[in-house]
Each structure stands twice: as structure tokens, then as C-alpha cells.
Design an enzyme around this catalytic site. Structure first.
Site, short mmCIF file in Angstrom:
data_model
loop_
_atom_site.label_atom_id
_atom_site.label_comp_id
_atom_site.label_asym_id
_atom_site.label_seq_id
_atom_site.Cartn_x
_atom_site.Cartn_y
_atom_site.Cartn_z
N LYS B 78 27.91 -10.60 -22.26
CA LYS B 78 28.85 -9.67 -22.87
C LYS B 78 30.22 -9.79 -22.17
O LYS B 78 30.27 -9.95 -20.96
CB LYS B 78 28.31 -8.25 -22.74
CG LYS B 78 29.12 -7.18 -23.47
CD LYS B 78 28.46 -5.80 -23.34
CE LYS B 78 29.23 -4.74 -24.10
NZ LYS B 78 28.60 -3.41 -23.97
N SER B 154 27.83 -0.89 -28.31
CA SER B 154 28.93 -1.82 -28.20
C SER B 154 28.52 -3.27 -27.92
O SER B 154 29.34 -4.17 -28.10
CB SER B 154 29.88 -1.35 -27.09
OG SER B 154 29.27 -1.48 -25.83
N SER B 178 24.52 1.40 -25.63
CA SER B 178 25.19 0.17 -26.06
C SER B 178 24.36 -1.11 -25.95
O SER B 178 24.76 -2.15 -26.48
CB SER B 178 26.49 -0.02 -25.28
OG SER B 178 27.51 0.75 -25.86
#
Lengths: 96, 492
Positions: B78, B154, B178
Site C-alpha cells: 500500500k 482505504s 481499511s
């Protein structure tokens, strides 16, 4: 319920170092008021004598020896700088 | 069957038997990304040249290296996890030119020591604020099961990349759901470990008392293997805990006989899709057949979790994001009159809508005269939410419910309404507030839109082993994790 005024929004934006337009101030006034209204539900709960949780683990004052060690070089630290001069970060004037 | 469909164990067998080389594996990953990422938009930066060089070095490595836990395993990261020399943007304009970060996050260093290969950086909601990956200033990632739908967020890039078979494994971060919510929306396995289990050093901070890094994978076994590598105390993060990391793979016994499950009635209330509830009840009956028992319980303060979270997370974010000022790195606005003007212009141009909204909310909640009423109040309610879990875990081994109230929603459906968007996180947020571990595992598909449903299993502090054991036992009794999306169409 509480309404966050445009003037309050502008004050908060100044504290947060954000430049906002008149139109944005209006928008934030509405949106922040709605979120704050939503959060008023927390006042339904009696929290007298309830300790606030800042950290979930039972861990306090984690200490280590204060020893200098190599980390990044000055040259590396400046690698991503938007502006630099004489081995230092350069910024616009602070005083008139 | 592609090599990209294999588990870590299977891949390592193939590497050991020389059926495939690391270079071939890494090449297959980039081929797959090239075939699919125009549609999925999961990656913001590829690390192809470095990855292929590393693969070549591993192919020439001695046999001792092959014993390392993630030898040759391709992984996506990420984009809020700092990678030395590889652009790290948090999907924000303000960091879009941060091309040469100076150090590796501890998790990245640990993956590298285990000989995993960093394939590239994955898209996310800007600074991890959002539930759809639409709040990215880079691109809008799509759900591989149906590209009209969001992947969640997210960590939407991480979940979509794993679901699309681009990478077998990815890291995400979870502040209010997330990792788990996009795992649920994309039909993959996503773990948020106990707060303090994994070092946050090099994770760009959103809400420091809530953030944790966790793996997204196709199977529970792979997930356990990655957590084994990244977990543990780190001197660079004083909030990482001095608690021994067990061998999670050993916990995957398939035996849940006698296990006591708590099922909170608040997780089956109004607003939770009936078909999602039905899938979760079906999962409970499978665990029951395996010898576990479950009872309905109450987590009475659940309804206050979303408001509590938005006060605490936004307050912490407003402080953490103060560091982005255009001085040392990142984007600086031009034509500023003086330094204050430069700060304000750089931040206003560099941050997106949702990020600014949360900075404003947090700054307000922390400002003089409001601190006690909003921030301190929220921290006190956080104590009550944590106590709900403490009490349940005196009598039960795990808590089970849905991960999210619904399946994925369509692109563009919720982005304009912050409060509706925030409500998606109602069952994941309490887990972060209490600091306990939680996993989302696939538990079937919604009969109307054919999108994946996620089952959430929550455990005691530092008891990821039991969470994995239950998740694995359930997974082995079902075949949801074996289903894969056909890109652009319905499920296969």
C-alpha cells in the site's frame, strides 16, 4: 443544535494552515456542523469518572537510552527538498 | 492453472523443485498486471526493474536463502508504507513528487529480509481516509468482481490487486476497517492485527492510536505466514508491543471443537443487508457443525463507535498531517508571498477534499474551548467501547459478525455524503477503538448483485492465533476462497 459559523470555520482553517475560499467556508460550515451534530449523540452517555483511553495497551513511559547514531546524511535529507541553498532547506521570507 | 493461483507453500514447492524460477514468477506477475490494470487501476507505481533484478539474484542464490519464509514471493505494498528509493505518495497530490524516500518501513525491511519481492505500490484513499478508494488523487480503483463497483477502501488497491490475481499477497493498513472492508468487498482475506503487534515505523501516520498494518491474501494460511514475518516489537516504534509472536501457521489445526463464539446483536441491526446477515448465519452454522457453540451477546456501546472514531481519528490526523508543509519534501505551491502563505497554499492545493474536511474537523475538536466537549468525550466513550469487548472476552473466545453492512456499492454512489460513507465502517471501527485483532474472510456472494460478502472474526488482544484458527476452519469447510473473478464479467 450547534452550528459552526463561517467565521469559526475560517479561524479553524487558519489554525490548520489551510487557505479556503468564501464558498468553501460555507460548505465546511454545513458539513462540519452536520458531523458535530451527529457526534452530539455521545452526550447521551454519562462519562463521569470514566478514564479517557489514549492508548489501548497497558504500556507506559517506554524508555530507551538517548544515544546518538547515524541516520540519514544531510545530502540525503535534502534529496526531496522543493528548494535548497547552501546545504539547507530554503523557504520564502518569514518577516517583511 | 497459473502460478499466480498458488499458495505460498505451493509456490515454494515449485521453486524448490525448480518447476519455476523466481524470475518467471515475477515476470508472470507483471504480465498479469499489464493485462488487467487498465481495467482495475490498482497500482500507482511499479517496481519492475528492481524486482526483476532481485528475482535474478534469488535464482542464483544459495540453498540457505531458499529456506527463508517468503523466498521469492511477490508482494504489493500500500502506498502509505514508505519504501526506500521507490515513490511513496499516499495517493495524495502533496506527495506525488516524493520519488526518492530515504528509508524502508520496518515491515518492508522484514519482507526484504525474508526474501519477498516488492512488485509495486498500491492505490488507496488519500492518506487512508475513505472507504471506496475513490478519494485517491491518482486514480479510481475498480472491483475485479464487477468494475462498476468500488473495491472498498482505504486499502482498495491492495484488495483489488489480490482479488484480480495480479499479486498473490499485499500489505494494507487499517485505521477503522481499511484492510477488512476492502477484503470483504473484493472477496479476499484481510487481517488487522492487535494494536502494537506490527511496527508502524514507516507507515505514514493517519491516526496513531488506531493504525495497524495487515496482510491481504487469498487464503488464511498465506495471511498467517505473512503476519509471522512482519509482526514483532521494533525499537523504532515505541508503541510496538513486547509480546512473543507465535507461529501462526501452527494454529491452523481445523479444530474448533468447544470454541465459544459471541454474536453481537448490534451487528445484525437495521441497515445491515438481510442477505449479508443470512450469509453470516450460514457461516455460524458451519462452525457449529464443527463443534463450536455460539450465543447472542450485546456490545451496548456499538452505536456510538462511528462518532467516537471520527472525533479521535480526525483529531489525530490533524496533528499528524501538520508535517506536510512544503518545506522538506513534497509539493510546494508557487508564488507564495511569505512562509505562512506558502504553508497554506501548498496544503490547500496538495490535499484533497476528504483530507481537508478531516483536518478541519480534527483541528476544531482539538481547539481551545472544544477539547473537553469533543476530543476528551470521545476518548471516554472509547473506554466504554473497549470495556464492552473486555467483558465479552471473559466468557468467549471470538466475536463473529459481518465485516460490512452491505456488499460493495457502485462507483460514484456515496462519495458526496460523508455521513453515509462513514456508516460503512460501523462494524470495523469498534475493533480499532478496542485495539483487538479482526479478520475478514470471504463467506459467499450476495444473491442480487453477485458481489462478495465478508465474515468478520474478532479476537482477544494478541490472540491472532485463535482468529486464524477459526477463519481457517471455516475456510476449509467452504470453497468461497477458491472462486475468482473473471475480469469485466460475473464470477466464474
Amino acid at each position: 443544535m450547534s452550528k459552526i459559523s463561517k467565521d469559526q470555520v475560517k479561524h479553524v482553517a487558519d489554525l490548520a494552515r489551510l487557505a479556503i475560499s468564501e464558498k468553501e467556508a460555507e460548505k465546511y460550515s454545513e458539513q462540519l456542523s452536520a458531523i458535530i451534530d451527529f457526534s452530539e449523540q455521545l452526550n447521551e452517555l454519562d462519562t463521569t469518572n470514566v478514564e479517557p483511553t489514549t492508548h489501548v495497551l497497558d504500556m507506559k513511559n517506554v524508555m530507551r537510552a538517548d544515544e546518538p547514531k547515524d541516520w540519514i546524511s544531510k545530502e540525503d535529507a535534502l534529496k526531496n527538498a522543493p528548494d535548497q541553498k547552501d546545504g539547507q532547506f530554503r523557504v520564502p521570507s518569514i518577516l517583511d | 492453472m497459473s502460478v499466480l493461483d498458488l499458495s505460498i507453500k505451493q509456490l515454494q514447492e515449485k521453486l524448490n523443485n525448480q518447476d519455476v524460477t523466481v524470475t518467471e514468477l515475477v515476470q508472470a506477475v507483471y504480465d498479469r498486471i499489464r493485462e488487467t490494470d487498465d481495467e482495475i487501476q490498482a497500482f500507482v507505481t511499479l517496481n519492475e526493474e528492481n524486482a526483476l533484478n532481485e528475482a535474478k539474484a534469488l535464482d542464483e542464490a544459495n540453498s540457505n536463502d531458499q529456506l527463508l519464509p517468503l523466498f521469492g514471493m511477490p508482494i504489493g505494498i500500500k502506498d502509505n508504507i514508505v519504501t526506500k528509493g521507490i515513490r511513496t505518495t499516499c495517493s495524495s497530490q502533496i506527495l506525488s513528487n516524493l520519488d526518492d524516500p530515504l528509508y524502508d518501513a520496518t515491515v518492508v525491511q522484514k519482507l526484504s529480509e525474508a526474501k519477498a519481492i516488492n512488485i509495486g505500490k498500491l492505490n488507496m484513499d488519500e492518506f487512508a481516509m475513505g472507504s471506496s478508494t475513490e478519494n485517491s488523487s491518482m486514480q479510481s480503483t475498480r472491483n475485479p468482481w464487477n468494475t462498476d463497483y468500488v473495491p472498498g477502501g482505504s486499502s482498495g488497491g491492495s484488495a483489488a490487486a489480490v482479488a484480480a490475481g495480479q499479486v498473490p499477497f499485499a500489505l494494507g493498513s487499517d485505521t477503522g476497517g481499511s484492510v477488512r472492508q476492502p477484503a470483504s468487498y473484493c472477496g479476499v482475506v484481510g487481517m488487522k492485527p492487535t494494536y502494537g503487534r506490527v511496527s508502524r515505523f514507516g507507515l505514514v501516520a493517519f491516526a496513531s492510536s488506531l493504525d495497524q498494518i495487515g496482510p491481504l491474501t487469498r487464503t488464511v494460511e498465506d495471511n498467517a505466514r505473512i503476519l509471522e514475518v512482519i509482526a514483532g516489537q521494533d525499537k523504532m516504534d515505541s508503541t510496538s508491543a513486547n509480546v512473543e509472536v507465535p507461529n501462526y501457521s501452527d494454529a491452523l489445526t481445523g479444530n474448533v471443537n468447544g470454541l465459544k463464539i459471541a454474536v453481537p446483536k448490534e451487528y445484525f441491526g437495521d441497515g445491515v443487508d438481510e442477505n449479508v446477515q443470512a450469509r453470516v448465519r450460514q457461516a455460524l452454522s458451519i462452525l457449529e457443525q464443527q463443534g463450536a457453540t455460539w450465543e447472542e451477546v450485546s456490545l451496548p456501546h456499538s452505536e456510538y463507535a462511528v462518532a467516537t472514531y471520527y472525533m479521535i481519528a480526525s483529531s489525530e490526523a490533524s496533528a499528524n498531517l501538520a508535517r506536510f508543509d512544503g518545506v522538506r519534501y513534497g509539493q510546494r505551491a508557487e508564488n507564495a508571498e511569505d512562509m505562512m502563505d506558502m504553508f497554506k497554499k501548498s496544503r490547500s492545493e496538495g490535499f484533497g477534499e476528504e483530507v481537508k474536511r478531516r483536518i478541519m474537523l480534527g483541528t476544531f475538536a482539538l481547539s481551545s474551548g472544544y477539547y473537553d466537549a469533543y476530543y476528551k468525550k470521545a476518548q471516554q466513550v472509547r473506554t466504554l467501547i473497549k470495556q464492552d469487548f473486555d467483558q465479552i472476552f471473559e466468557n468467549y473466545d471470538v466475536v463473529i459478525g459481518p465485516t460490512a453492512p452491505t456488499t460493495a456499492f457502485k462507483v460514484g454512489d456515496q462519495i458526496d455524503d460523508p455521513l453515509t460513507m462513514y456508516a460503512n465502517d460501523i462494524m470495523t471501527i469498534p475493533v480499532n477503538l478496542a485495539g483487538v485483532p479482526g479478520i475478514s474472510v470471504p463467506c459467499g456472494f450476495h444473491p442480487e448483485n453477485d458481489m462478495p460478502v465478508g465474515l468478520q472474526i474478532i479476537g482477544k488482544h494478541f490472540d491472532e492465533a485463535t482468529v486464524y484458527k477459526v477463519a481457517h476452519a471455516y475456510e476449509q469447510a467452504t470453497d468461497h476462497h477458491k472462486q475468482q473473478p473473471q475480469l469485466g464479467g460475473a464470477k466464474s
